[in-house]
Scaffold this motif. Sequence first.
Motif, PDB file in Angstrom:
ATOM      1  N   LEU A 177     -12.935  14.525  -4.975  1.00  0.00           N
ATOM      2  CA  LEU A 177     -12.200  15.339  -4.013  1.00  0.00           C
ATOM      3  C   LEU A 177     -12.701  16.776  -4.080  1.00  0.00           C
ATOM      4  CD1 LEU A 177      -9.901  15.662  -1.961  1.00  0.00           C
ATOM      5  CD2 LEU A 177      -8.336  16.022  -3.891  1.00  0.00           C
ATOM      6  N   GLY A 178     -13.508  17.150  -3.089  1.00  0.00           N
ATOM      7  CA  GLY A 178     -13.951  18.531  -2.961  1.00  0.00           C
ATOM      8  C   GLY A 178     -12.982  19.294  -2.081  1.00  0.00           C
ATOM      9  N   LEU A 179     -12.567  20.476  -2.504  1.00  0.00           N
ATOM     10  CA  LEU A 179     -11.554  21.254  -1.802  1.00  0.00           C
ATOM     11  C   LEU A 179     -12.017  22.685  -1.579  1.00  0.00           C
ATOM     12  CD1 LEU A 179      -8.350  20.207  -3.805  1.00  0.00           C
ATOM     13  CD2 LEU A 179      -9.052  19.345  -1.566  1.00  0.00           C
ATOM     14  N   ALA A 180     -11.508  23.292  -0.513  1.00  0.00           N
ATOM     15  CA  ALA A 180     -11.700  24.714  -0.259  1.00  0.00           C
ATOM     16  C   ALA A 180     -10.554  25.183   0.625  1.00  0.00           C
ATOM     17  CB  ALA A 180     -13.047  24.988   0.402  1.00  0.00           C
ATOM     18  N   VAL A 181     -10.419  26.501   0.770  1.00  0.00           N
ATOM     19  CA  VAL A 181      -9.297  27.025   1.563  1.00  0.00           C
ATOM     20  C   VAL A 181      -9.600  27.054   3.054  1.00  0.00           C
ATOM     21  CG1 VAL A 181      -8.395  28.408  -0.331  1.00  0.00           C
ATOM     22  CG2 VAL A 181     -10.039  29.432   1.243  1.00  0.00           C
ATOM     23  N   GLY A 182     -10.878  27.106   3.444  1.00  0.00           N
ATOM     24  CA  GLY A 182     -11.225  27.185   4.858  1.00  0.00           C
ATOM     25  C   GLY A 182     -11.265  28.620   5.346  1.00  0.00           C
ATOM     26  N   ALA A 183     -12.038  28.851   6.399  1.00  0.00           N
ATOM     27  CA  ALA A 183     -12.206  30.209   6.921  1.00  0.00           C
ATOM     28  C   ALA A 183     -11.834  30.340   8.384  1.00  0.00           C
ATOM     29  CB  ALA A 183     -13.659  30.656   6.725  1.00  0.00           C
ATOM     30  N   ARG A 184     -11.975  29.277   9.169  1.00  0.00           N
ATOM     31  CA  ARG A 184     -11.819  29.381  10.620  1.00  0.00           C
ATOM     32  C   ARG A 184     -10.346  29.321  11.016  1.00  0.00           C
ATOM     33  NH1 ARG A 184     -16.191  26.691   9.063  1.00  0.00           N
ATOM     34  NH2 ARG A 184     -18.181  27.010  10.127  1.00  0.00           N
ATOM     35  N   GLU A 185      -9.911  30.352  11.691  1.00  0.00           N
ATOM     36  CA  GLU A 185      -8.492  30.464  12.031  1.00  0.00           C
ATOM     37  C   GLU A 185      -8.059  29.396  13.027  1.00  0.00           C
ATOM     38  OE1 GLU A 185      -5.242  33.985  12.995  1.00  0.00           O
ATOM     39  OE2 GLU A 185      -7.397  34.394  13.157  1.00  0.00           O
ATOM     40  N   ASP A 186      -8.976  28.919  13.878  1.00  0.00           N
ATOM     41  CA  ASP A 186      -8.576  27.928  14.879  1.00  0.00           C
ATOM     42  C   ASP A 186      -8.084  26.632  14.244  1.00  0.00           C
ATOM     43  OD1 ASP A 186     -11.112  27.219  13.993  1.00  0.00           O
ATOM     44  OD2 ASP A 186     -11.929  26.815  15.988  1.00  0.00           O
ATOM     45  N   ASP A 187      -8.662  26.240  13.104  1.00  0.00           N
ATOM     46  CA  ASP A 187      -8.187  25.041  12.417  1.00  0.00           C
ATOM     47  C   ASP A 187      -6.730  25.193  11.982  1.00  0.00           C
ATOM     48  OD1 ASP A 187     -10.585  23.660  12.634  1.00  0.00           O
ATOM     49  OD2 ASP A 187     -11.361  24.403  10.738  1.00  0.00           O
ATOM     50  N   PHE A 188      -6.365  26.377  11.538  1.00  0.00           N
ATOM     51  CA  PHE A 188      -5.003  26.625  11.090  1.00  0.00           C
ATOM     52  C   PHE A 188      -4.034  26.663  12.266  1.00  0.00           C
ATOM     53  CE2 PHE A 188      -7.540  27.763   7.521  1.00  0.00           C
ATOM     54  CZ  PHE A 188      -6.746  27.586   6.408  1.00  0.00           C
TER      55      PHE A 188
END
Length: 283
Positions: free
Chosen positions: A91-102
Amino acid sequence: MSLGLAVPFTDPAALVAWARRADAGPYGRIGVPDRIVYDNPEPMVMLAAMAAVTERIRVQSEVVLAPLRDPVLLAKQSATLDRLSGGRFALGLAVGAREDDFLAVGADHASRGRRMDEQLATMRRVWAGEPVAPGLGPVGPVPLRAGGPELLFGGFAPRALARVARWGGGYVCPAPPEHAGGLFELVRRQWKDAGRPGEPLLVAQVNVALGPEPTVAESREALLRYYGFAPEPAARSVAAMATTAAGIRDAVAAYRDLGAHEVMLSCWSDDVAQIDRLADLLS
């Protein structure tokens, strides 16, 4: 040092063929990326399909954007994949950067780092068989791997890298060799300072395209499209893409010299024959 493959954004049925073909070759892992507002398969579903048609290769999220997901459900999905794959799931995880996904899932972009830390604590409780709230029973299945699936983290910021030592087993580095060395060293130092035994798994990523000109052109176009929200970084990524035998060998060698344990070859073209070309090139 071992090699892995990160698959392109393409039709889910085609990626099953990628998994079968990679399982027959020298690769140690096959990774699936994550986005919401994009034409890509949902990674946990895709990895389940890949695990079902492979026997040897590790299947890995490359990387799941944890703050977009409910932690209890993500923990349950991960434990299920761990069992389904016979312990081959990472399980690779990250917080993400692109606001559209949120925005698409109604998640808060500004608090994503804090939310991820809270999620990790919840997921550890789920995998340990502890109730997530008073009066509730455990959330199964119990992971095959004690403590939960292999847990890797991606990112650049020191706080993001610190999660490797606190929660995980390794680091997925998307930086080019000239920047990766410093990130690897920071992860090693944080690991040692946390009193963790051994050393963290260091996984590098390099964008590649190996084949006729249409394969290379498709790869460049896909990379530009994916990073279209940030034109300058996109242009740098395209310029740095390894598209020749010498360039790919040099990139892999550079990461090896930095102490990487694995290098993920990120493919951006649907040309599945790249699997064999890359294997022949680096064998």
